[in-house]
Design an enzyme around this catalytic site. Structure first.
Site, PDB file in Angstrom:
ATOM      1  N   ASP A 147      -7.099  19.975   7.920  1.00  0.00           N
ATOM      2  CA  ASP A 147      -5.927  20.912   7.356  1.00  0.00           C
ATOM      3  C   ASP A 147      -6.679  21.958   6.870  1.00  0.00           C
ATOM      4  O   ASP A 147      -7.474  21.810   5.672  1.00  0.00           O
ATOM      5  CB  ASP A 147      -5.228  20.118   6.232  1.00  0.00           C
ATOM      6  CG  ASP A 147      -4.091  21.043   5.800  1.00  0.00           C
ATOM      7  OD1 ASP A 147      -3.825  22.343   6.152  1.00  0.00           O
ATOM      8  OD2 ASP A 147      -3.083  20.480   5.064  1.00  0.00           O
TER       9      ASP A 147
ATOM     10  N   CYS B  82      -0.188  26.034  10.353  1.00  0.00           N
ATOM     11  CA  CYS B  82      -1.540  26.367  10.621  1.00  0.00           C
ATOM     12  C   CYS B  82      -2.148  25.679  11.807  1.00  0.00           C
ATOM     13  O   CYS B  82      -2.231  26.615  12.907  1.00  0.00           O
ATOM     14  CB  CYS B  82      -2.386  25.859   9.375  1.00  0.00           C
ATOM     15  SG  CYS B  82      -1.941  26.463   7.807  1.00  0.00           S
ATOM     16  N   ARG B  83      -2.431  24.642  11.728  1.00  0.00           N
ATOM     17  CA  ARG B  83      -3.204  23.880  13.085  1.00  0.00           C
ATOM     18  C   ARG B  83      -2.177  23.982  14.207  1.00  0.00           C
ATOM     19  O   ARG B  83      -2.663  24.303  15.359  1.00  0.00           O
ATOM     20  CB  ARG B  83      -3.593  22.810  12.786  1.00  0.00           C
ATOM     21  CG  ARG B  83      -4.742  22.602  11.752  1.00  0.00           C
ATOM     22  CD  ARG B  83      -4.817  21.291  10.929  1.00  0.00           C
ATOM     23  NE  ARG B  83      -3.966  20.774  10.351  1.00  0.00           N
ATOM     24  CZ  ARG B  83      -3.806  19.497   9.512  1.00  0.00           C
ATOM     25  NH1 ARG B  83      -4.912  18.667   9.803  1.00  0.00           N
ATOM     26  NH2 ARG B  83      -2.839  19.184   9.137  1.00  0.00           N
ATOM     27  N   SER B  84      -0.954  23.493  14.328  1.00  0.00           N
ATOM     28  CA  SER B  84      -0.222  23.126  15.458  1.00  0.00           C
ATOM     29  C   SER B  84       0.200  24.571  16.217  1.00  0.00           C
ATOM     30  O   SER B  84       0.302  24.653  17.562  1.00  0.00           O
ATOM     31  CB  SER B  84       0.790  22.252  15.366  1.00  0.00           C
ATOM     32  OG  SER B  84       1.666  22.494  14.469  1.00  0.00           O
TER      33      SER B  84
ATOM     34  N   ASN C   8       3.620  22.692  10.501  1.00  0.00           N
ATOM     35  CA  ASN C   8       3.637  23.677  11.634  1.00  0.00           C
ATOM     36  C   ASN C   8       3.676  25.135  11.446  1.00  0.00           C
ATOM     37  O   ASN C   8       4.231  25.931  11.809  1.00  0.00           O
ATOM     38  CB  ASN C   8       4.911  23.380  12.182  1.00  0.00           C
ATOM     39  CG  ASN C   8       5.199  23.942  13.750  1.00  0.00           C
ATOM     40  OD1 ASN C   8       6.364  24.234  14.022  1.00  0.00           O
ATOM     41  ND2 ASN C   8       4.231  24.016  14.677  1.00  0.00           N
TER      42      ASN C   8
ATOM     43  N   CYS D 119       1.256  18.901  13.576  1.00  0.00           N
ATOM     44  CA  CYS D 119       0.632  19.162  12.273  1.00  0.00           C
ATOM     45  C   CYS D 119       1.650  18.840  11.108  1.00  0.00           C
ATOM     46  O   CYS D 119       2.586  18.615  11.420  1.00  0.00           O
ATOM     47  CB  CYS D 119      -0.256  20.316  11.996  1.00  0.00           C
ATOM     48  SG  CYS D 119       0.444  21.657  11.927  1.00  0.00           S
TER      49      CYS D 119
END
Ligand code: WE7
Length: 158
Positions: free
Chosen positions: A130, A18-20, A16, A13
């Site tokens: 995001d 939050c999402r990934s 690196n 993301c």
């Protein structure tokens, strides 16, 4: 299983944090529960170098903890070597995909198949948005999307 025969996936993301890291931790838990974690090299990374060395966002950690998942990941930027070593690079939105494809163009020995993680969603939510400027509910939605997509990805590749 020898490292040469392991499958590999890198979740990516923007930062690196939050999402990934959520996707990585979800996939690691899922492969562990299925007894196949040692068949996989699993990591996550960032398109940007903004957060290099940072722990995941506190809201991402809280979201994972709700589901009994821990992570000690530290943010890192995607490298040229990643494009040559990973089988799969799975990202979250079109901006990530553009950035990754641009970086991949500068790599000689490209191996990785670069895709949106959302292409695996049985509920067809293609984009994992995001949540950085969002709420806890946005993090929960990221978690749910990652869970559905990781399950389908793993089913597809085992
Ligand atoms: C984010 C982010 C996310 C946005 N994680 N950051 Cl301040 C900034 C600037 C360049 C790269 C990064 Cl990674 C960051 C910090 C970390 N998920 N999302 N920034 C974001 C979202 C919407 C509009 C603009 C930004 C910078």
């Amino acid at each position: 299983m020898a490292s040469s025969s392991r499958k590999s996936v890198l979740f990516v993301c923007l930062g690196n944090i939050c999402r990934s890291p959520i996707a990585e931790a979800v996939f690691r838990k899922m492969t562990t529960e299925r007894g196949v974690v040692n068949d996989w090299v699993i990591d996550s990374g960032a398109v940007s170098d903004w957060n290099t060395g940072s722990s995941p966002d506190a809201r991402a950690l809280a979201c994972l903890r709700k589901h009994d998942i821990e992570t000690d990941h530290r943010a890192r930027q995607v490298t040229k070597e990643d494009f040559a070593s990973f089988d799969h690079i799975l990202c979250m939105d079109e901006s990530n995909l553009r950035d990754l494809n641009r970086k991949a163009n500068a790599v000689k020995n490209l191996k990785a198949k670069i895709e949106l993680l959302g292409t695996y969603d049985p509920q067809k939510q293609l984009i994992i948005k995001d949540p950085y400027y969002g709420s806890d509910e946005d993090f929960d939605m990221v978690y749910d999307q990652c869970l559905r997509c990781c399950k389908a990805f793993l089913d597809n590749h085992s």
